[in-house]
Design a protein around this motif. Sequence first.
Motif, mmCIF file in Angstrom:
data_model
loop_
_atom_site.group_PDB
_atom_site.id
_atom_site.type_symbol
_atom_site.label_atom_id
_atom_site.label_comp_id
_atom_site.label_asym_id
_atom_site.label_seq_id
_atom_site.Cartn_x
_atom_site.Cartn_y
_atom_site.Cartn_z
ATOM 1 N N HIS A 263 -15.296 -90.864 -42.570
ATOM 2 C CA HIS A 263 -16.154 -91.551 -41.597
ATOM 3 C C HIS A 263 -16.184 -93.062 -41.823
ATOM 4 N N HIS B 53 -13.521 -94.864 -42.149
ATOM 5 C CA HIS B 53 -12.257 -95.392 -41.651
ATOM 6 C C HIS B 53 -12.194 -95.287 -40.131
ATOM 7 N N GLU B 54 -11.463 -96.198 -39.516
ATOM 8 C CA GLU B 54 -11.307 -96.222 -38.059
ATOM 9 C C GLU B 54 -10.158 -95.311 -37.673
ATOM 10 N N LYS C 18 -9.631 -93.669 -34.751
ATOM 11 C CA LYS C 18 -9.095 -93.929 -33.413
ATOM 12 C C LYS C 18 -8.128 -95.108 -33.466
ATOM 13 N N SER D 174 -5.281 -95.046 -34.983
ATOM 14 C CA SER D 174 -4.495 -94.992 -36.219
ATOM 15 C C SER D 174 -3.634 -93.737 -36.269
#
Length: 243
Positions: free
Chosen positions: A21, A23-24, A26, A28
């Motif tokens: 949660h 980390h981004e 979307k 990636s």
Amino acid sequence: MSKEEIQLPSLEVCLSPALLHLHEVKGSIVVIIDVLRATSTICTALYNGATRVIPVATVPDCIRIGAELGAITAGERDGRVAEGLEHGNSPFEYSRDFIQDKTLVLTTTNGTKLLHMAKDAEQIITGSFPNLSAVCDYLIAQKRPVILGCAAWKDKVNLEDTLFAGAVISRIKAHFNINDDAALAAEMLYSSNEDKIQEIMTQASHYKRLAKFGLQKDIQYCLTPNGANVLPIYKNGELVIAK
């Protein structure tokens, strides 16, 4: 930071599903890493001719979907074949003469869980030492932000997935902007132990767990580069070889 570094895509390491949660996801490419043994088994089954691998979260789902599709049902819980399933999570179970042209429905303790958690990613692929080069070549070619997602062990950081993340980074870091301490730590761990991976893994908790079941041969295979060098990609709920 140079202009060139700013233009390079980012690369981060998520050491545990419990940290995903942060980390981004979307936008990636998320690489699901479960070296012992889910992602090693997935690439091996596809390399040996499986038409697809369907990863599912639970044993009942595995049994149900397998019955609906007439597929092979397989998986483990805590390193052993899960009750109600036909096969386990050993790559040696999926030889070409057994798996070719068949569908494998697979559930595991850690790897399939993380894969479903990362469902909002731009792309999901799976990585392990047996398909190390395929993973590295693909990530370089895509030129997209990358998250190397370690399945870990019940949310606890493990050695083998971190080592694999470091192996990837050591090979592709020139193509990415890395501003992430977990990535730096993973690469340092791998670089300082590159010539003795098999040796240091004997100290790992998961090695000891699997060794109790006599699975040293599995472990050795799962830590050996490029024995099943294909790139599994997740599309429409199933893993297939990327074209």
